[in-house]
Motif scaffolding. Structure first.
Motif, short mmCIF file in Angstrom:
data_model
loop_
_atom_site.label_atom_id
_atom_site.label_comp_id
_atom_site.label_asym_id
_atom_site.label_seq_id
_atom_site.Cartn_x
_atom_site.Cartn_y
_atom_site.Cartn_z
N HIS A 103 10.05 4.83 8.24
CA HIS A 103 11.24 4.01 8.55
C HIS A 103 12.24 4.81 9.37
CE1 HIS A 103 14.85 1.67 8.12
NE2 HIS A 103 15.40 2.53 7.28
N TRP A 130 15.56 3.88 3.02
CA TRP A 130 14.32 3.06 3.07
C TRP A 130 14.31 2.03 1.96
CZ3 TRP A 130 10.41 0.47 4.55
CH2 TRP A 130 9.23 0.33 3.81
N SER A 150 14.21 -1.86 2.85
CA SER A 150 13.06 -2.71 2.52
C SER A 150 13.46 -3.85 1.58
CB SER A 150 11.92 -1.88 1.92
OG SER A 150 12.34 -1.24 0.74
N GLY A 159 9.98 -4.36 5.90
CA GLY A 159 9.52 -3.36 4.93
C GLY A 159 8.03 -3.52 4.65
N ASN A 165 5.88 -2.22 7.44
CA ASN A 165 5.75 -0.75 7.43
C ASN A 165 4.75 -0.30 6.38
OD1 ASN A 165 7.73 -0.75 9.37
ND2 ASN A 165 9.13 0.62 8.29
#
Ligand code: NAP
Length: 328
Positions: free
Chosen positions: A133, A268, A272, A279, A282
């Motif tokens: 991220h 992060w 997310s 999120g 990823n």
């Protein structure tokens, strides 16, 4: 079920928290939760902050520590769609992972798109998620750019080295010992700086021929952040990830002005939650890299659940190289 239970806050190693492996009733899913049979969990620096009641999200005693895990869904709440018993996946829960089972909100559980080793699965959501991220969404790291990673042999740090290489960067790893730096080299770092023995700014000048670096991934803080910021090239980005050195640096604001530089915060877990689709994308990217063998999460130590306290001790004593996994 067995679980590591914290009954009093403290610092592992010095003023120990009251931690014990206990038999407690297994969780039942609320309407928006899934209950997962945990196969493996992993330890992270934020576990220590939570055990010492210094984390931004404060648990209520007694609680089961452990921020993330991988496992198989056992049951789902009445309101959950798209996840069924038998599904395999990973979760970021903030607490509850050092146990045989955990209940987690369905939107914090991600199904794995392809089968992967459960220890690798438990090792990637938080540390690799944070570095990915940070480098992709926050720094917009470009192929050919130079990335400097502080604390590069730690969980977030080594993930940064590996993902930086996958994204096509030239990676300079900084850590406090030759042994840690060898681990960084083994995971792809192009240049190594021992900030335990060498002045950081001088060393960066040396390895970049005076140009400086484009991006700094900083999970350490303390005296290193300002030295790294002063070593940015024009338009460089300093990614603020954490403060394992203990001190939150105060930065003179003329420094970003002089270099057209960016000081960029990274969270992060919050990202997310605020942007669940991004999120989830990823997480899926990383799971696919692992399934394809392009990314192998670095696991430096592994303990059974009954010895989970040792995983926390390794982090506390600055001994970690990569991730510490707890197998249930
Ligand atoms: N912002 C986010 O979204 C996010 C998400 C996850 C974690 N974090 C933060 O990122 C940081 C790293 O987490 P992690 O789980 O990767 O930790 P870790 O595996 O323990 O690694 C931390 C590294 O920090 C360095 N360090 C310097 N001084 C230290 C000290 N006094 N005690 C311990 N380590 C020290 C160590 O490297 P050297 O010995 O080489 O210096 C160590 O390898 C933490 O601050 C954590 O809270 C942030």
């Amino acid at each position: 079920m067995r679980a590591l239970v914290c009954k009093a806050f403290g610092v592992p190693g010095t003023r120990p928290p009251e931690l014990a492996l206990e038999d407690i009733p297994p969780p039942q899913p609320a309407a928006d939760e899934v209950v997962v049979q945990i196969r493996a969990a992993s330890a992270n620096f934020p576990d220590l902050l939570m055990l010492d009641d210094r984390y931004q999200h404060r648990p209520t005693l007694p609680f089961v520590p452990g921020y993330e895990f991988a496992g198989v869904v056992k049951s789902v709440g009445a309101g959950v769609t798209g996840i069924a018993p038998g599904d395999t996946g990973v979760a970021i829960t903030r607490s509850g992972a050092f146990a045989e089972q955990a209940a987690v909100k369905a939107d914090r559980f991600w199904k794995l798109p392809a089968p992967i080793d459960m220890r690798h699965a438990a090792a990637f959501p938080l540390a690799y998620g944070t570095s990915y991220h940070a480098l992709k969404d926050r720094a917009r790291l470009q192929p050919g750019e130079t990335l400097l990673v502080l604390g590069a042999a730690g969980g977030v740090g080594l993930a940064g080295v590996q993902i930086g290489k996958l994204m096509g960067a030239r990676v300079i790893a900084c850590a406090s010992s030759a042994a840690k730096l060898e681990t960084c080299r083994a995971h792809g770092a192009d240049e190594l700086i021992d900030y335990g023995t060498e002045d950081l700014r001088g060393a960066i000048r040396r390895v970049t021929g005076g140009r400086g670096v484009d991006v700094v991934l900083d999970p350490v803080g303390g005296p290193y952040s300002e030295a790294a910021l002063r070593s940015l090239a024009w338009d460089g980005r300093l990614l603020v990830v954490g403060f394992t050195a203990g001190e939150i640096p105060r930065i003179p604001l003329n420094l970003p002005l002089l270099k057209g530089a960016w000081i960029v915060g990274v969270s992060w877990d919050t990202f997310s939650r605020r942007f669940p689709e991004a999120g989830a994308r990823n997480v899926a990217d990383m799971a696919r890299w692992i399934a394809d063998g392009r990314l192998v999460p670095a696991i430096g130590a592994e303990y059974p659940l009954e010895r989970a306290e040792l995983a926390l001790r390794d982090i506390r004593e600055r001994r970690v190289q990569g991730k510490v996994v707890v197998v249930t």
